[in-house]
Scaffold this motif. Structure first.
Motif, PDB file in Angstrom:
ATOM      1  N   GLY A 244      83.541 108.891  33.891  1.00 58.81           N
ATOM      2  CA  GLY A 244      82.290 109.664  34.043  1.00 58.81           C
ATOM      3  C   GLY A 244      81.994 110.523  32.716  1.00 58.81           C
ATOM      4  N   SER A 245      80.596 110.554  32.616  1.00 56.15           N
ATOM      5  CA  SER A 245      79.976 111.139  31.332  1.00 56.15           C
ATOM      6  C   SER A 245      79.783 112.687  31.620  1.00 56.15           C
ATOM      7  CB  SER A 245      78.634 110.564  30.959  1.00 56.15           C
ATOM      8  OG  SER A 245      77.694 110.682  32.265  1.00 56.15           O
ATOM      9  N   SER A 246      80.120 113.132  32.879  1.00 60.17           N
ATOM     10  CA  SER A 246      80.089 114.355  33.241  1.00 60.17           C
ATOM     11  C   SER A 246      81.271 114.721  34.397  1.00 60.17           C
ATOM     12  CB  SER A 246      78.713 115.138  33.622  1.00 60.17           C
ATOM     13  OG  SER A 246      78.216 114.320  34.839  1.00 60.17           O
ATOM     14  N   TRP A 247      81.464 115.953  34.629  1.00 62.02           N
ATOM     15  CA  TRP A 247      82.334 116.311  35.729  1.00 62.02           C
ATOM     16  C   TRP A 247      81.866 115.849  36.806  1.00 62.02           C
ATOM     17  CZ3 TRP A 247      81.406 119.274  39.727  1.00 62.02           C
ATOM     18  CH2 TRP A 247      80.364 120.101  40.048  1.00 62.02           C
ATOM     19  N   TYR A 248      80.627 115.852  37.289  1.00 64.40           N
ATOM     20  CA  TYR A 248      80.195 115.351  38.854  1.00 64.40           C
ATOM     21  C   TYR A 248      79.806 113.966  38.752  1.00 64.40           C
ATOM     22  CZ  TYR A 248      75.829 116.346  36.145  1.00 64.40           C
ATOM     23  OH  TYR A 248      74.851 116.109  35.473  1.00 64.40           O
ATOM     24  N   ALA A 249      80.065 112.940  37.878  1.00 65.02           N
ATOM     25  CA  ALA A 249      79.663 111.582  37.747  1.00 65.02           C
ATOM     26  C   ALA A 249      80.747 110.583  37.496  1.00 65.02           C
ATOM     27  CB  ALA A 249      78.552 111.576  36.734  1.00 65.02           C
ATOM     28  N   ALA A 250      80.716 109.547  38.055  1.00 68.68           N
ATOM     29  CA  ALA A 250      81.564 108.324  37.634  1.00 68.68           C
ATOM     30  C   ALA A 250      80.471 107.372  37.229  1.00 68.68           C
ATOM     31  CB  ALA A 250      82.409 107.862  38.866  1.00 68.68           C
ATOM     32  N   ASP A 251      80.065 107.395  36.114  1.00 67.19           N
ATOM     33  CA  ASP A 251      78.823 106.448  35.810  1.00 67.19           C
ATOM     34  C   ASP A 251      78.961 105.302  34.781  1.00 67.19           C
ATOM     35  OD1 ASP A 251      77.201 109.187  34.257  1.00 67.19           O
ATOM     36  OD2 ASP A 251      79.355 108.371  33.831  1.00 67.19           O
ATOM     37  N   PHE A 252      80.279 105.147  34.404  1.00 73.54           N
ATOM     38  CA  PHE A 252      80.535 103.999  33.320  1.00 73.54           C
ATOM     39  C   PHE A 252      81.591 103.050  33.776  1.00 73.54           C
ATOM     40  CE2 PHE A 252      83.786 105.274  31.060  1.00 73.54           C
ATOM     41  CZ  PHE A 252      83.839 106.842  30.866  1.00 73.54           C
ATOM     42  N   ASP A 253      81.419 101.722  33.549  1.00 71.28           N
ATOM     43  CA  ASP A 253      82.343 101.037  33.740  1.00 71.28           C
ATOM     44  C   ASP A 253      82.172  99.636  32.826  1.00 71.28           C
ATOM     45  OD1 ASP A 253      83.478  98.914  36.629  1.00 71.28           O
ATOM     46  OD2 ASP A 253      84.222  99.009  34.630  1.00 71.28           O
ATOM     47  N   SER A 254      82.869 100.115  31.630  1.00 74.56           N
ATOM     48  CA  SER A 254      82.409  99.298  30.363  1.00 74.56           C
ATOM     49  C   SER A 254      83.454  98.368  29.966  1.00 74.56           C
ATOM     50  CB  SER A 254      82.243 100.238  29.193  1.00 74.56           C
ATOM     51  OG  SER A 254      81.158 101.169  29.496  1.00 74.56           O
TER      52      SER A 254
END
Length: 121
Positions: A100-110
């Motif tokens: 994640g790019s922040s504590w509340y997000a799981a937003d990358f899979d690279s």
């Protein structure tokens, strides 16, 4: 946007060793899971090993006892020590980083571009 870059591939004789590295960069708060995958010619991509942020690991049965995955959370890097390499392990090895790019997000899979490992017989 998170980028991952692999390095350390090359040509090695059967029974030899290589150490792969993977570096992630960009807007990263946490990388939950990092993993190594490989794809041989005319075959599907397969899992080699994964490691979580707290150090839990999982390996493909075929590499257990020979490969060791590790990571440095402070540097957002991951390593794969490969020993006793076999010709059939010739493949492109890919790094994956998911988090994640922040504590509340799981937003990358690279995914990285891959690094070639060639094991000669």
């Amino acid at each position: 946007q998170v980028q991952v870059v692999e390095s350390g591939g090359g040509l090695v004789q059967a029974g030899g060793s290589l150490r792969l590295s993977c570096a992630a960069s960009g807007r990263i708060f946490i990388i939950n899971t990092m993993g190594w995958y490989r794809q041989a010619p005319r075959k599907q991509r397969e899992l080699v090993a994964v490691i979580t942020s707290d150090g839990r690991t999982n390996y493909a049965d075929s590499v257990k006892g020979r490969f060791t995955i590790s990571r440095d959370n402070a540097k957002n890097t991951m390593y794969l020590q490969m020993n006793s390499l076999k010709p059939e392990e010739t493949a492109v090895y890919y790094c994956n980083a998911a988090g994640g790019s922040s504590w509340y997000a799981a937003d990358f899979d690279s995914w990285g571009q891959g690094t070639q490992v060639t094991v000669s017989s």
